[in-house]
Design a protein around this motif. Structure first.
Motif, PDB file in Angstrom:
ATOM      1  N   ARG A 250      15.377  36.908  19.178  1.00 16.38           N
ATOM      2  CA  ARG A 250      15.429  35.625  18.477  1.00 16.38           C
ATOM      3  C   ARG A 250      16.848  35.333  17.993  1.00 16.38           C
ATOM      4  O   ARG A 250      17.333  34.204  18.081  1.00 16.38           O
ATOM      5  CB  ARG A 250      14.468  35.641  17.293  1.00 16.38           C
ATOM      6  N   PHE A 251      17.499  36.363  17.446  1.00 12.62           N
ATOM      7  CA  PHE A 251      18.876  36.187  16.982  1.00 12.62           C
ATOM      8  C   PHE A 251      19.786  35.765  18.134  1.00 12.62           C
ATOM      9  O   PHE A 251      20.601  34.849  17.996  1.00 12.62           O
ATOM     10  CB  PHE A 251      19.372  37.495  16.361  1.00 12.62           C
TER      11      PHE A 251
ATOM     12  N   ASP B 200      19.002  34.218  20.912  1.00 13.58           N
ATOM     13  CA  ASP B 200      18.719  32.846  21.318  1.00 13.58           C
ATOM     14  C   ASP B 200      19.160  31.836  20.257  1.00 13.58           C
ATOM     15  O   ASP B 200      19.567  30.725  20.581  1.00 13.58           O
ATOM     16  CB  ASP B 200      17.223  32.681  21.591  1.00 13.58           C
ATOM     17  N   THR B 201      19.076  32.228  18.983  1.00 10.43           N
ATOM     18  CA  THR B 201      19.371  31.298  17.904  1.00 10.43           C
ATOM     19  C   THR B 201      20.854  30.958  17.822  1.00 10.43           C
ATOM     20  O   THR B 201      21.225  29.798  17.586  1.00 10.43           O
ATOM     21  CB  THR B 201      18.907  31.882  16.547  1.00 10.43           C
ATOM     22  N   ILE B 202      21.722  31.946  18.011  1.00 14.02           N
ATOM     23  CA  ILE B 202      23.156  31.702  17.840  1.00 14.02           C
ATOM     24  C   ILE B 202      23.779  31.009  19.048  1.00 14.02           C
ATOM     25  O   ILE B 202      24.934  30.610  19.000  1.00 14.02           O
ATOM     26  CB  ILE B 202      23.915  33.012  17.570  1.00 14.02           C
TER      27      ILE B 202
ATOM     28  N   VAL C 289      14.005  30.105  20.906  1.00 19.92           N
ATOM     29  CA  VAL C 289      14.023  29.022  19.926  1.00 19.92           C
ATOM     30  C   VAL C 289      14.351  27.733  20.656  1.00 19.92           C
ATOM     31  O   VAL C 289      15.045  27.726  21.668  1.00 19.92           O
ATOM     32  CB  VAL C 289      15.068  29.291  18.825  1.00 19.92           C
TER      33      VAL C 289
ATOM     34  N   ASP D 293      16.382  25.254  20.161  1.00 13.90           N
ATOM     35  CA  ASP D 293      17.759  24.805  20.283  1.00 13.90           C
ATOM     36  C   ASP D 293      18.694  25.875  20.835  1.00 13.90           C
ATOM     37  O   ASP D 293      19.892  25.648  20.945  1.00 13.90           O
ATOM     38  CB  ASP D 293      18.279  24.347  18.907  1.00 13.90           C
ATOM     39  N   GLY D 294      18.158  27.053  21.136  1.00 15.78           N
ATOM     40  CA  GLY D 294      19.013  28.113  21.628  1.00 15.78           C
ATOM     41  C   GLY D 294      19.045  28.145  23.141  1.00 15.78           C
ATOM     42  O   GLY D 294      18.377  27.370  23.826  1.00 15.78           O
TER      43      GLY D 294
ATOM     44  N   SER E  80       9.662  30.399  16.330  1.00 18.96           N
ATOM     45  CA  SER E  80      10.875  29.748  15.829  1.00 18.96           C
ATOM     46  C   SER E  80      11.792  30.799  15.248  1.00 18.96           C
ATOM     47  O   SER E  80      11.421  31.941  15.049  1.00 18.96           O
ATOM     48  CB  SER E  80      10.493  28.729  14.747  1.00 18.96           C
ATOM     49  N   ALA E  81      13.000  30.386  14.966  1.00 17.84           N
ATOM     50  CA  ALA E  81      13.970  31.320  14.409  1.00 17.84           C
ATOM     51  C   ALA E  81      13.560  31.720  13.008  1.00 17.84           C
ATOM     52  O   ALA E  81      12.979  30.932  12.277  1.00 17.84           O
ATOM     53  CB  ALA E  81      15.353  30.666  14.378  1.00 17.84           C
TER      54      ALA E  81
END
Length: 282
Positions: free
Chosen positions: A209-210, A212-214, A260, A262-263, A276-277
């Motif tokens: 998740r991290f 994909d999130t960044i 996520v 937006d990732g 989700s994040a």
């Protein structure tokens, strides 16, 4: 004449010793398990630590740099590396270390290039190794072209000196084991990583998740990513694994692929609509 040895570095040095003792130049030097059939006569060279250390001390006396090239060159994936290293040693003993200043020398260049590739791969893997927690032991897998475990040993033993861990090399079927301040590298023919428990599965999911999130979709640059993170390393990195990698041992339900909206998800891993994040606490 083809020299057959046991595949160890000391065994290879004994081949050099035997060559000088018998006053002959071998056509090839090969591990006895790798040679299937040949028309040339063969000779099995026994490994003698005394003979090996005599050769290594002689090389180190002439040039410490050449001794390092010899040791690291033996770890590379260079084609016919034994013969290349043998020729390098013969030239060093015959002409001295002067040619070592010329990296384009026909004898030095293949070994120099192979060692540079080895060093580069070891440097990348210091950041690309992904560990999993398995019953109090950290375990990781790599799939390098070169035998990098001897180069990675000091880095990871210093970084995780209070842990127990192992790193398995899928390519060369050997593993680095560390516990209580001691580290060894041993052959390991068959190995399969145990599935994660619930806690480890959640940590893997959190890391994915991290990742994909960044990601910033507007700045996505696949070519640049593969420059800094070559694709051949992705097979052992958590963020590029399929959904099964995030499934706990005790869980019978499929764990959806993390992502996520937006990732930028990992290749071939579409974002899951229900995840989700993680949100930070206020």
């Amino acid at each position: 004449m083809i020299y057959l040895y046991d595949g160890s570095f000391h065994g290879f040095l004994c081949c050099i010793f035997e060559s000088y003792a018998k006053k002959e130049s071998p056509t090839a030097i090969a591990c006895d398990e790798a040679l299937s059939f040949t028309l040339f006569p063969t000779r099995n060279i026994a490994t003698d630590s005394g003979h090996a250390l005599r050769v290594l001390r002689k090389v180190r006396t002439i040039s410490p740099y050449a001794a390092k090239l010899l040791q690291r060159g033996f770890l590379t994936c260079l084609a016919e590396k034994e013969l290349c290293l043998y020729r390098l040693t013969v030239k060093l003993l015959r002409e001295g270390p002067g040619f070592l200043r010329n990296s384009s020398d026909e004898t030095l260049h293949p070994v120099f290039s192979a060692v540079r590739h080895l060093n580069g791969e070891a440097h990348l893997l210091k950041g690309f190794v992904r560990f999993s927690e398995l019953g109090g032991v950290l375990g990781g897998e790599i799939e390098p072209k070169n035998r990098v475990l001897p180069l990675l040993r000091s880095h990871f033993c210093a970084r995780y000196q209070n842990e127990k861990f192992f790193i398995y090399d899928r390519t060369h079927h050997e593993a680095l084991f560390y516990a209580a301040g001691r580290a060894v590298i041993r052959p390991l023919a068959d190995f399969q990583m145990a599935p994660p428990d619930e806690t480890e599965a959640h940590y893997r999911l959190l890391w994915k998740r991290f990742y994909d999130t960044i990601a910033i979709r507007e700045r996505e640059n696949p070519q640049l990513r593969m420059t800094h993170m070559p694709k051949r390393y992705w097979g052992t990195m958590t963020e590029f694994q399929p959904p099964e990698h995030f499934r706990a041992q005790s869980s019978f339900a499929d764990v959806p692929a993390p992502g996520v909206p937006d990732g930028t998800p990992a290749p071939a891993t579409p974002p899951a609509p229900g995840l989700s994040a993680p949100v930070s606490a206020p």
